[in-house]
Scaffold this motif. Structure first.
Motif, PDB file in Angstrom:
ATOM      1  N   THR A 158       0.835  -1.187   0.000  1.00 25.50           N
ATOM      2  CA  THR A 158       0.000   0.000   0.000  1.00 25.50           C
ATOM      3  C   THR A 158       0.875   1.243   0.000  1.00 25.50           C
ATOM      4  O   THR A 158       1.862   1.315   0.731  1.00 25.50           O
ATOM      5  CB  THR A 158      -0.900   0.043   1.248  1.00 25.50           C
ATOM      6  N   SER A 168      -3.653   0.381  -3.353  1.00 26.42           N
ATOM      7  CA  SER A 168      -3.106  -0.965  -3.173  1.00 26.42           C
ATOM      8  C   SER A 168      -2.223  -1.295  -4.362  1.00 26.42           C
ATOM      9  O   SER A 168      -2.676  -1.224  -5.503  1.00 26.42           O
ATOM     10  CB  SER A 168      -4.240  -1.979  -3.065  1.00 26.42           C
ATOM     11  N   TYR A 194      -2.155  -4.360   4.015  1.00 23.36           N
ATOM     12  CA  TYR A 194      -3.312  -3.991   3.207  1.00 23.36           C
ATOM     13  C   TYR A 194      -4.395  -3.438   4.128  1.00 23.36           C
ATOM     14  O   TYR A 194      -4.354  -3.613   5.336  1.00 23.36           O
ATOM     15  CB  TYR A 194      -3.911  -5.228   2.518  1.00 23.36           C
TER      16      TYR A 194
END
Length: 123
Positions: A33, A52, A102
């Protein structure tokens, strides 16, 4: 060590646009990320947008949704923040950050930070 270097900040009138860049360099590092945060004087650092690296999903703070766009160039290891329709309340130091995680990440979840770039929006 990974270095993140932001650029593109400056002074702009309300309604104007700026594009911030964040170039990553250093040892091989897989981040999942990349995010943008901002911090205005006397306020806490706040989330602006994130991307992402694998799913390409993007997320935005409600305050910038529809005005800001996060994108990236994998070949250049660079993430961008296109800021349109800028408002005086967007004035802050903008930071990019990289995380191996994430999801809905907060400031402590990011492993590396840039030095910040000043964005000033005049009314």
């Amino acid at each position: 060590q990974v270095q993140l270097v932001e650029s593109g900040g400056g002074l702009v009138q309300a309604g104007g646009s700026l594009r911030l860049s964040c170039a990553a360099s250093g040892r091989s590092f897989s981040w999942n990320t990349m995010g943008w945060f901002r911090q205005a004087p006397g306020k806490e650092r706040e989330f602006v947008a994130r991307n992402s690296w694998t799913t390409r999903n993007t997320y935005y703070a409600d305050s910038v949704k529809g005005r800001f766009t996060i994108s990236r160039d994998n070949a250049r290891n660079t993430v961008y923040l296109q800021m349109n329709s800028l408002k005086p309340e967007d004035t802050a130091v903008y930071y990019c950050a990289a995380s191996q995680l994430y999801g809905d990440l907060g400031v402590p979840d990011y492993d590396y930070w840039g030095q910040g770039t000043q964005v000033t929006v005049s009314s």
